[in-house]
Design a protein around this motif. Structure first.
Motif, PDB file in Angstrom:
ATOM      1  N   THR A   7       0.837  -1.201   0.000  1.00  0.00           N
ATOM      2  CA  THR A   7       0.000   0.000   0.000  1.00  0.00           C
ATOM      3  C   THR A   7       0.870   1.248   0.000  1.00  0.00           C
ATOM      4  O   THR A   7       0.628   2.184  -0.772  1.00  0.00           O
ATOM      5  CB  THR A   7      -0.940   0.006   1.222  1.00  0.00           C
ATOM      6  OG1 THR A   7      -1.785  -1.142   1.152  1.00  0.00           O
ATOM      7  CG2 THR A   7      -1.780   1.264   1.276  1.00  0.00           C
ATOM      8  N   ILE A   8       1.887   1.263   0.838  1.00  0.00           N
ATOM      9  CA  ILE A   8       2.790   2.419   0.906  1.00  0.00           C
ATOM     10  C   ILE A   8       3.462   2.640  -0.442  1.00  0.00           C
ATOM     11  O   ILE A   8       3.510   3.761  -0.945  1.00  0.00           O
ATOM     12  CB  ILE A   8       3.836   2.228   2.029  1.00  0.00           C
ATOM     13  CG1 ILE A   8       3.154   2.293   3.396  1.00  0.00           C
ATOM     14  CG2 ILE A   8       4.950   3.271   1.924  1.00  0.00           C
ATOM     15  CD1 ILE A   8       4.025   1.794   4.534  1.00  0.00           C
ATOM     16  N   ARG A   9       3.961   1.580  -1.054  1.00  0.00           N
ATOM     17  CA  ARG A   9       4.613   1.698  -2.365  1.00  0.00           C
ATOM     18  C   ARG A   9       3.635   2.248  -3.401  1.00  0.00           C
ATOM     19  O   ARG A   9       3.966   3.152  -4.168  1.00  0.00           O
ATOM     20  CB  ARG A   9       5.148   0.353  -2.828  1.00  0.00           C
ATOM     21  CG  ARG A   9       5.822   0.469  -4.197  1.00  0.00           C
ATOM     22  CD  ARG A   9       6.184  -0.840  -4.781  1.00  0.00           C
ATOM     23  NE  ARG A   9       7.230  -1.478  -3.975  1.00  0.00           N
ATOM     24  CZ  ARG A   9       7.838  -2.584  -4.332  1.00  0.00           C
ATOM     25  NH1 ARG A   9       7.520  -3.196  -5.450  1.00  0.00           N
ATOM     26  NH2 ARG A   9       8.770  -3.088  -3.579  1.00  0.00           N
ATOM     27  N   PHE A  10       2.428   1.702  -3.441  1.00  0.00           N
ATOM     28  CA  PHE A  10       1.405   2.141  -4.382  1.00  0.00           C
ATOM     29  C   PHE A  10       1.120   3.640  -4.200  1.00  0.00           C
ATOM     30  O   PHE A  10       1.098   4.400  -5.174  1.00  0.00           O
ATOM     31  CB  PHE A  10       0.118   1.322  -4.174  1.00  0.00           C
ATOM     32  CG  PHE A  10      -1.060   1.811  -4.950  1.00  0.00           C
ATOM     33  CD1 PHE A  10      -1.253   1.421  -6.268  1.00  0.00           C
ATOM     34  CD2 PHE A  10      -1.991   2.669  -4.362  1.00  0.00           C
ATOM     35  CE1 PHE A  10      -2.340   1.880  -6.990  1.00  0.00           C
ATOM     36  CE2 PHE A  10      -3.087   3.129  -5.085  1.00  0.00           C
ATOM     37  CZ  PHE A  10      -3.258   2.729  -6.397  1.00  0.00           C
ATOM     38  N   LEU A  11       0.913   4.059  -2.950  1.00  0.00           N
ATOM     39  CA  LEU A  11       0.563   5.460  -2.686  1.00  0.00           C
ATOM     40  C   LEU A  11       1.739   6.390  -2.980  1.00  0.00           C
ATOM     41  O   LEU A  11       1.549   7.461  -3.567  1.00  0.00           O
ATOM     42  CB  LEU A  11       0.081   5.617  -1.245  1.00  0.00           C
ATOM     43  CG  LEU A  11      -1.231   4.892  -0.930  1.00  0.00           C
ATOM     44  CD1 LEU A  11      -1.513   4.930   0.565  1.00  0.00           C
ATOM     45  CD2 LEU A  11      -2.389   5.473  -1.730  1.00  0.00           C
ATOM     46  N   LEU A  74       4.569   9.114   4.264  1.00  0.00           N
ATOM     47  CA  LEU A  74       3.543   9.614   3.341  1.00  0.00           C
ATOM     48  C   LEU A  74       3.124  11.039   3.683  1.00  0.00           C
ATOM     49  O   LEU A  74       2.970  11.876   2.789  1.00  0.00           O
ATOM     50  CB  LEU A  74       2.317   8.697   3.357  1.00  0.00           C
ATOM     51  CG  LEU A  74       2.498   7.335   2.709  1.00  0.00           C
ATOM     52  CD1 LEU A  74       1.324   6.418   3.041  1.00  0.00           C
ATOM     53  CD2 LEU A  74       2.649   7.475   1.204  1.00  0.00           C
ATOM     54  N   ILE A  75       2.936  11.326   4.970  1.00  0.00           N
ATOM     55  CA  ILE A  75       2.481  12.667   5.352  1.00  0.00           C
ATOM     56  C   ILE A  75       3.477  13.728   4.906  1.00  0.00           C
ATOM     57  O   ILE A  75       3.100  14.803   4.444  1.00  0.00           O
ATOM     58  CB  ILE A  75       2.185  12.759   6.865  1.00  0.00           C
ATOM     59  CG1 ILE A  75       1.488  14.067   7.225  1.00  0.00           C
ATOM     60  CG2 ILE A  75       3.436  12.563   7.694  1.00  0.00           C
ATOM     61  CD1 ILE A  75       0.095  14.205   6.668  1.00  0.00           C
ATOM     62  N   CYS A  76       4.763  13.416   4.995  1.00  0.00           N
ATOM     63  CA  CYS A  76       5.791  14.366   4.548  1.00  0.00           C
ATOM     64  C   CYS A  76       5.723  14.565   3.036  1.00  0.00           C
ATOM     65  O   CYS A  76       5.940  15.664   2.539  1.00  0.00           O
ATOM     66  CB  CYS A  76       7.171  13.865   4.951  1.00  0.00           C
ATOM     67  SG  CYS A  76       7.389  13.671   6.729  1.00  0.00           S
ATOM     68  N   GLN A 103      -7.377  10.763  -0.590  1.00  0.00           N
ATOM     69  CA  GLN A 103      -8.345  10.103   0.290  1.00  0.00           C
ATOM     70  C   GLN A 103      -7.838   8.720   0.710  1.00  0.00           C
ATOM     71  O   GLN A 103      -7.971   8.327   1.867  1.00  0.00           O
ATOM     72  CB  GLN A 103      -9.698   9.985  -0.411  1.00  0.00           C
ATOM     73  CG  GLN A 103     -10.780   9.416   0.449  1.00  0.00           C
ATOM     74  CD  GLN A 103     -12.115   9.366  -0.283  1.00  0.00           C
ATOM     75  OE1 GLN A 103     -12.190   9.447  -1.513  1.00  0.00           O
ATOM     76  NE2 GLN A 103     -13.182   9.226   0.480  1.00  0.00           N
ATOM     77  N   GLN A 104      -7.223   7.991  -0.216  1.00  0.00           N
ATOM     78  CA  GLN A 104      -6.670   6.676   0.119  1.00  0.00           C
ATOM     79  C   GLN A 104      -5.528   6.797   1.136  1.00  0.00           C
ATOM     80  O   GLN A 104      -5.392   5.954   2.030  1.00  0.00           O
ATOM     81  CB  GLN A 104      -6.175   5.965  -1.139  1.00  0.00           C
ATOM     82  CG  GLN A 104      -7.293   5.485  -2.033  1.00  0.00           C
ATOM     83  CD  GLN A 104      -6.748   4.851  -3.315  1.00  0.00           C
ATOM     84  OE1 GLN A 104      -5.589   4.456  -3.389  1.00  0.00           O
ATOM     85  NE2 GLN A 104      -7.595   4.769  -4.327  1.00  0.00           N
ATOM     86  N   ILE A 105      -4.725   7.841   1.008  1.00  0.00           N
ATOM     87  CA  ILE A 105      -3.640   8.068   1.974  1.00  0.00           C
ATOM     88  C   ILE A 105      -4.223   8.336   3.353  1.00  0.00           C
ATOM     89  O   ILE A 105      -3.782   7.756   4.349  1.00  0.00           O
ATOM     90  CB  ILE A 105      -2.715   9.214   1.517  1.00  0.00           C
ATOM     91  CG1 ILE A 105      -1.941   8.786   0.275  1.00  0.00           C
ATOM     92  CG2 ILE A 105      -1.774   9.643   2.645  1.00  0.00           C
ATOM     93  CD1 ILE A 105      -1.186   9.901  -0.403  1.00  0.00           C
TER      94      ILE A 105
END
Length: 117
Positions: A7-11, A74-76, A103-105
């Motif tokens: 999920t992290i990689r995708f986002l 991700l937030i950064c 939204q997914q993040i």
């Protein structure tokens, strides 16, 4: 690879990139992140965390900027790519983040336990 890693990689791949001002760290501060993202960062001591928090900074902020830039949470990565987290200097990508990806993040962050970086 875990589901969260995927999920992290995708986002991450869907967050637009742009050029920051060299040496700027105005958007760096205390943030929360998932344990999965935290596990990718070098461990800091309690004293380093306390000092950064007292300065409203990030323990990974070094003299020349973010010392974990390639693994930053991700937030950064969202700073400057969404109207909700604008760059204080007006920098931004040509195309802002897709609202569905944003939204997914937020859903990912809300669905995982968050810890202070």
């Amino acid at each position: 690879m875990t589901a969260n890693s995927q999920t992290i990689r995708f986002l991450r791949q869907r967050i637009p990139r742009f050029e920051c001002i060299v040496g700027c760290h105005d958007c760096c501060g205390p943030v929360t992140t998932s344990p999965e993202e935290m596990s990718r960062l070098p461990r800091k001591t309690a004293a380093e965390h306390e000092k950064a928090l007292a300065e409203l900074s990030c323990p990974h902020l070094a003299e020349k900027g973010c010392s974990v830039y390639l693994e930053r949470p991700l937030i950064c990565r969202l700073f400057g790519t969404t109207n909700a987290l604008p760059c204080p200097h007006g920098r931004r990508p040509e195309l802002m983040i897709d609202p569905q990806i944003e939204q997914q993040i937020h859903h990912y962050m809300a669905s995982t336990r968050q810890i202070l970086v």
